[in-house]
Design a protein around this motif. Sequence first.
Motif, PDB file in Angstrom:
ATOM      1  N   ALA A 150       0.824  -1.210   0.000  1.00  0.00           N
ATOM      2  CA  ALA A 150       0.000   0.000   0.000  1.00  0.00           C
ATOM      3  C   ALA A 150       0.859   1.261   0.000  1.00  0.00           C
ATOM      4  CB  ALA A 150      -0.929  -0.002   1.207  1.00  0.00           C
ATOM      5  N   MET A 151       1.904   1.256   0.802  1.00  0.00           N
ATOM      6  CA  MET A 151       2.768   2.435   0.873  1.00  0.00           C
ATOM      7  C   MET A 151       3.507   2.663  -0.451  1.00  0.00           C
ATOM      8  SD  MET A 151       2.205   3.731   3.824  1.00  0.00           S
ATOM      9  CE  MET A 151       3.589   4.806   4.229  1.00  0.00           C
ATOM     10  N   THR A 152       3.864   1.586  -1.116  1.00  0.00           N
ATOM     11  CA  THR A 152       4.494   1.705  -2.432  1.00  0.00           C
ATOM     12  C   THR A 152       3.518   2.287  -3.440  1.00  0.00           C
ATOM     13  OG1 THR A 152       5.967  -0.159  -1.969  1.00  0.00           O
ATOM     14  CG2 THR A 152       5.638   0.435  -4.289  1.00  0.00           C
ATOM     15  N   GLN A 153       2.257   1.817  -3.403  1.00  0.00           N
ATOM     16  CA  GLN A 153       1.227   2.358  -4.293  1.00  0.00           C
ATOM     17  C   GLN A 153       1.054   3.861  -4.046  1.00  0.00           C
ATOM     18  OE1 GLN A 153      -1.121  -1.642  -3.358  1.00  0.00           O
ATOM     19  NE2 GLN A 153      -2.506  -0.036  -4.018  1.00  0.00           N
ATOM     20  N   LEU A 154       1.039   4.255  -2.781  1.00  0.00           N
ATOM     21  CA  LEU A 154       0.876   5.664  -2.443  1.00  0.00           C
ATOM     22  C   LEU A 154       2.058   6.495  -2.939  1.00  0.00           C
ATOM     23  CD1 LEU A 154      -0.553   5.280   1.163  1.00  0.00           C
ATOM     24  CD2 LEU A 154      -1.727   6.362  -0.770  1.00  0.00           C
ATOM     25  N   ALA A 155       3.256   5.983  -2.785  1.00  0.00           N
ATOM     26  CA  ALA A 155       4.443   6.706  -3.254  1.00  0.00           C
ATOM     27  C   ALA A 155       4.395   6.902  -4.763  1.00  0.00           C
ATOM     28  CB  ALA A 155       5.708   5.943  -2.856  1.00  0.00           C
ATOM     29  N   GLN A 156       3.965   5.870  -5.483  1.00  0.00           N
ATOM     30  CA  GLN A 156       3.858   5.980  -6.936  1.00  0.00           C
ATOM     31  C   GLN A 156       2.775   6.974  -7.328  1.00  0.00           C
ATOM     32  OE1 GLN A 156       3.254   1.896  -8.123  1.00  0.00           O
ATOM     33  NE2 GLN A 156       5.422   1.365  -7.859  1.00  0.00           N
ATOM     34  N   ALA A 157       1.677   6.990  -6.570  1.00  0.00           N
ATOM     35  CA  ALA A 157       0.590   7.936  -6.850  1.00  0.00           C
ATOM     36  C   ALA A 157       1.073   9.369  -6.653  1.00  0.00           C
ATOM     37  CB  ALA A 157      -0.605   7.653  -5.947  1.00  0.00           C
ATOM     38  N   ILE A 158       1.816   9.605  -5.584  1.00  0.00           N
ATOM     39  CA  ILE A 158       2.339  10.935  -5.321  1.00  0.00           C
ATOM     40  C   ILE A 158       3.280  11.381  -6.444  1.00  0.00           C
ATOM     41  CG2 ILE A 158       3.808  12.289  -3.780  1.00  0.00           C
ATOM     42  CD1 ILE A 158       0.945  11.812  -2.762  1.00  0.00           C
ATOM     43  N   ASP A 159       4.103  10.474  -6.926  1.00  0.00           N
ATOM     44  CA  ASP A 159       5.005  10.807  -8.030  1.00  0.00           C
ATOM     45  C   ASP A 159       4.217  11.181  -9.286  1.00  0.00           C
ATOM     46  OD1 ASP A 159       7.231  10.378  -6.477  1.00  0.00           O
ATOM     47  OD2 ASP A 159       7.581   8.333  -7.208  1.00  0.00           O
ATOM     48  N   LEU A 160       3.077  10.530  -9.502  1.00  0.00           N
ATOM     49  CA  LEU A 160       2.255  10.827 -10.673  1.00  0.00           C
ATOM     50  C   LEU A 160       1.654  12.233 -10.611  1.00  0.00           C
ATOM     51  CD1 LEU A 160       0.304   7.447 -11.110  1.00  0.00           C
ATOM     52  CD2 LEU A 160       2.049   8.380 -12.645  1.00  0.00           C
ATOM     53  N   SER A 188      -8.362  -2.790   8.549  1.00  0.00           N
ATOM     54  CA  SER A 188      -8.890  -2.319   7.279  1.00  0.00           C
ATOM     55  C   SER A 188      -7.735  -1.848   6.394  1.00  0.00           C
ATOM     56  CB  SER A 188      -9.848  -1.140   7.500  1.00  0.00           C
ATOM     57  OG  SER A 188     -10.888  -1.473   8.393  1.00  0.00           O
ATOM     58  N   SER A 189      -7.908  -1.968   5.094  1.00  0.00           N
ATOM     59  CA  SER A 189      -6.805  -1.591   4.202  1.00  0.00           C
ATOM     60  C   SER A 189      -7.222  -0.575   3.143  1.00  0.00           C
ATOM     61  CB  SER A 189      -6.242  -2.848   3.523  1.00  0.00           C
ATOM     62  OG  SER A 189      -7.251  -3.503   2.770  1.00  0.00           O
ATOM     63  N   SER A 190      -8.295   0.157   3.394  1.00  0.00           N
ATOM     64  CA  SER A 190      -8.774   1.142   2.424  1.00  0.00           C
ATOM     65  C   SER A 190      -7.950   2.429   2.483  1.00  0.00           C
ATOM     66  CB  SER A 190     -10.241   1.470   2.694  1.00  0.00           C
ATOM     67  OG  SER A 190     -11.054   0.330   2.581  1.00  0.00           O
ATOM     68  N   PHE A 191      -8.033   3.197   1.405  1.00  0.00           N
ATOM     69  CA  PHE A 191      -7.426   4.525   1.351  1.00  0.00           C
ATOM     70  C   PHE A 191      -8.540   5.565   1.471  1.00  0.00           C
ATOM     71  CE2 PHE A 191      -4.727   1.843  -1.435  1.00  0.00           C
ATOM     72  CZ  PHE A 191      -3.517   1.947  -0.761  1.00  0.00           C
ATOM     73  N   LEU A 223     -11.098   4.361  -1.420  1.00  0.00           N
ATOM     74  CA  LEU A 223     -10.607   3.410  -2.411  1.00  0.00           C
ATOM     75  C   LEU A 223     -10.188   2.115  -1.745  1.00  0.00           C
ATOM     76  CD1 LEU A 223      -9.122   6.437  -3.547  1.00  0.00           C
ATOM     77  CD2 LEU A 223      -9.256   4.924  -5.506  1.00  0.00           C
ATOM     78  N   ARG A 224     -10.401   1.017  -2.449  1.00  0.00           N
ATOM     79  CA  ARG A 224      -9.998  -0.288  -1.943  1.00  0.00           C
ATOM     80  C   ARG A 224      -8.482  -0.354  -1.794  1.00  0.00           C
ATOM     81  NH1 ARG A 224     -13.195  -4.948  -3.207  1.00  0.00           N
ATOM     82  NH2 ARG A 224     -11.260  -5.940  -3.887  1.00  0.00           N
ATOM     83  N   GLY A 225      -8.039  -1.282  -0.955  1.00  0.00           N
ATOM     84  CA  GLY A 225      -6.617  -1.444  -0.720  1.00  0.00           C
ATOM     85  C   GLY A 225      -5.824  -1.866  -1.941  1.00  0.00           C
ATOM     86  N   ASP A 226      -6.505  -2.401  -2.963  1.00  0.00           N
ATOM     87  CA  ASP A 226      -5.805  -2.799  -4.185  1.00  0.00           C
ATOM     88  C   ASP A 226      -5.933  -1.747  -5.284  1.00  0.00           C
ATOM     89  OD1 ASP A 226      -8.480  -3.137  -4.781  1.00  0.00           O
ATOM     90  OD2 ASP A 226      -8.310  -5.230  -5.424  1.00  0.00           O
ATOM     91  N   ALA A 227      -6.325  -0.533  -4.920  1.00  0.00           N
ATOM     92  CA  ALA A 227      -6.407   0.538  -5.913  1.00  0.00           C
ATOM     93  C   ALA A 227      -5.031   0.787  -6.523  1.00  0.00           C
ATOM     94  CB  ALA A 227      -6.925   1.821  -5.269  1.00  0.00           C
ATOM     95  N   THR A 228      -5.008   1.101  -7.808  1.00  0.00           N
ATOM     96  CA  THR A 228      -3.738   1.349  -8.486  1.00  0.00           C
ATOM     97  C   THR A 228      -3.242   2.766  -8.195  1.00  0.00           C
ATOM     98  OG1 THR A 228      -4.781   2.237 -10.485  1.00  0.00           O
ATOM     99  CG2 THR A 228      -4.489  -0.173 -10.361  1.00  0.00           C
ATOM    100  N   PRO A 229      -1.958   3.022  -8.390  1.00  0.00           N
ATOM    101  CA  PRO A 229      -1.456   4.388  -8.238  1.00  0.00           C
ATOM    102  C   PRO A 229      -2.206   5.382  -9.124  1.00  0.00           C
ATOM    103  CG  PRO A 229       0.372   2.849  -8.303  1.00  0.00           C
ATOM    104  CD  PRO A 229      -0.854   2.060  -8.644  1.00  0.00           C
TER     105      PRO A 229
END
Length: 206
Positions: free
Chosen positions: A87-97, A170-173, A186-192
């Motif tokens: 999840a933290m990796t997904q968030l980091a990638q989202a921030i970069d986007l 829970s693993s939601s954003f 967003l679900r925990g498997d949401a993409t960046p």
Amino acid sequence: MFKPAATLIKRCLALSGVAVLTLSLNACSPDQPTLPFKGSDITGSHLGKDLDMVDTAGQPRSLKDYKGKVVVGFFGFTQCPDICPTAMTQLAQAIDLLGPDASKTQVLMITVDPARDTPNVLKDYVQIFHDDFDGLTGSEAQLAKTAKSFKAFYARAPGAKPGQYTMDHSSSFYIIDPQGEARSLLRGDATPEELAHDIRLVLPNP
């Protein structure tokens, strides 16, 4: 209030129940426009309003401290073996986007294991993923209050060896707009890409 789950099935049902409960809160406020979120629109639910924790510098924090920025909240813990790092990796990638808009966003990991996740431990962990990420910890009472405000589930579960434990959670954003209103779940498997999309929709105006 939060009792250890007896079985994996029970824990999964509890998590599903939380998701259903949260989604049932979808009630768009007349003061907020309807937006094409990739996640569930939780406008008007007021989730997270009672956030009351301590940041990695040891300072008390509530949502009002982040006014003017989009807050992305996630419940987890530093000894989580797989879900949290992903999840933290997904968030980091989202921030970069987000590019230049990244400065208008604050990612917060709210620990469900405050006994082990002290401010220093949490700081070292979140900054592995991004220098601008912050973590929130506190007392058990503060965690209970905050999790209740987000309708988030957490429970201690036995570990692999006697005396050890892990945490189910829970693993939601949660995406909260610059005025402190919860807008998207967003679900925990949401993409960046999905995360970045919903963040952009509620970014403060230039």
